[in-house]
Design an enzyme around this catalytic site. Structure first.
Site, PDB file in Angstrom:
ATOM      1  NE  ARG A  49      -2.469   0.611   3.602  1.00  0.00           N
ATOM      2  CZ  ARG A  49      -1.672   1.061   4.590  1.00  0.00           C
ATOM      3  NH1 ARG A  49      -1.078   2.236   4.488  1.00  0.00           N
ATOM      4  NH2 ARG A  49      -1.470   0.319   5.659  1.00  0.00           N
ATOM      5  CG  ASP A 174     -10.882  15.110 -15.258  1.00  0.00           C
ATOM      6  OD1 ASP A 174     -10.191  14.517 -16.111  1.00  0.00           O
ATOM      7  OD2 ASP A 174     -11.823  14.557 -14.655  1.00  0.00           O
ATOM      8  CE  LYS A 199     -13.644   6.844 -18.285  1.00  0.00           C
ATOM      9  NZ  LYS A 199     -13.373   6.851 -16.851  1.00  0.00           N
TER      10      LYS A 199
END
Length: 379
Positions: A49, A174, A199
């Site tokens: 992590r 973004d 994407k």
């Protein structure tokens, strides 16, 4: 020595593996690491992590592609957004958001962050004065998408960076629709770049992920701390898939743009299309700004069906080669009805999208096949 985009996409963070010379970074599919002594992790790795070599390779590559100092990878774009908000903001703070934004981003603000005490004001990001008017003394972030999702509005990054900084706020951009290949917001004054790497960055519709890239190392350290403390990291195999997709980002984006330009021109002259929304068309109100800050105009197209909402739904249902599906940015072409699919959470809000809107994610197939499919879908 400085390198071009395609060279960085293939090599940044991806030196041959030291032990065997493997030219592709290995998938370090491990949760923990043997330590050389108490308090002496080997090369700083103690728990995946907190750090993983495969994820580190992806993060270094993302930072290089965006021209940033620190890149951080997450389990999804929304995980990246949430980490940014809770790093920079506190209860009682305020954020300016687009009045045309991804439905999941709106849901994060309206259903999650607002309950935590973070307020927001939607503003038209293509209108600098509207954004300026929405800023309050407690504003910590001016949040923009450019192009926006799904109406493809264009924000002037440099101008909005100026007004955000005058107010003591950060500008977060973004960059999902453009990708680092077409646009690098940090070079225009942005403080944070946000990606859904699901994407265009990943590009093959086979992995979910998100990213934050910053130029300020201090902000990068704060975000890295919260990345670990909040824990929404991506796994090593997801990081490896995303890194594999990045290698072809430049060549894919060129083909996406080639195809989108042909399709936008076709739709623009079609009797059953009321309006085509594509920044590459001179008729687009943001065309000149997009030309200034983007390499090309991207692979996303929205259009309004001449027959209204039911016609728009019929077009989506009749499409064949264009797959009816949410998401975007993969090598295959997708079609969707934003009002009933990706942006359903914005219904009844200032971010509600027109019912007659259809959104296309133009893939890299043979463009004549895509044109034929749209012709029959339009009816």
């Amino acid at each position: 020595m400085s390198h071009g985009f395609e060279t960085l996409a293939i090599h940044a963070g991806q030196d041959p593996e030291a032990r065997t010379g493997a030219v592709i970074p290995p998938i370090y599919q491990t949760s923990t690491y043997a330590q050389d002594a108490v308090g002496a992790p080997r090369q700083g790795y103690e728990y995946s992590r907190s750090g993983n070599p495969t994820r580190d390779a992806l993060q270094e590559c993302l930072a290089a592609l965006e021209g940033g100092r620190v890149g951080l990878a997450f389990a999804s774009g929304l995980a990246a957004e949430d980490t940014l908000l809770r790093t920079v903001c506190s209860p009682g703070d305020h954020v300016v958001i687009p009045d045309d934004a991804y439905g999941g981003t709106y849901r994060l603000f309206a259903r999650v962050a607002e309950r935590w005490g973070l307020t927001y004001t939607p503003a038209k990001v293509s209108d600098v004065d509207a954004v300026r008017a929405a800023i309050r003394p407690e504003t910590k972030i001016v949040w923009v998408e450019t192009p926006t999702n799904p109406l493809l509005g264009i924000a002037d990054i440099a101008a909005l960076a100026g007004i955000a900084h005058e107010a003591g706020a950060l500008l977060a951009v973004d960059n999902t629709f453009a990708s680092p290949y077409l646009q690098q917001p940090l070079a225009h004054g942005a403080d944070v770049v946000v990606h859904s790497t699901t994407k265009y960055v990943g590009g093959h519709s086979d992995v979910v992920g998100g990213a934050l890239i910053v130029a300020d190392p201090t902000l990068g350290d704060e975000l890295r701390y919260h990345q670990n403390a909040m824990g929404a990291i991506n796994g090593p195999f997801d990081a490896w898939l995303t890194l594999r997709g990045i290698k072809t980002l430049g060549v894919r984006m060129d083909r996406h743009c080639d195809n989108a330009e042909r399709i936008a021109a076709f739709l623009d002259g079609h009797a059953k299309v009321a309006q085509v929304i594509y920044p590459g068309l001179p008729s687009h109100p943001g065309h000149e700004v997009a030309a200034k800050q983007m390499r090309r105009f991207g692979g996303m197209i929205s259009f309004r069906a001449a027959g209204g909402e039911e016609h728009a739904v019929q077009v989506c249902n009749r499409a064949g080669l264009f797959v009816l599906a949410e998401s975007l940015g993969g090598v295959e072409s997708l079609i969707e009805h934003p009002g009933r699919m990706t942006h359903a959470s914005a219904a009844g809000s200032p971010l509600e999208v027109p019912g007659d809107l259809v959104r296309l994610s133009v893939g890299i197939e043979t463009v004549d096949d895509l044109l034929a499919d749209l012709e029959q879908a339009l009816g």
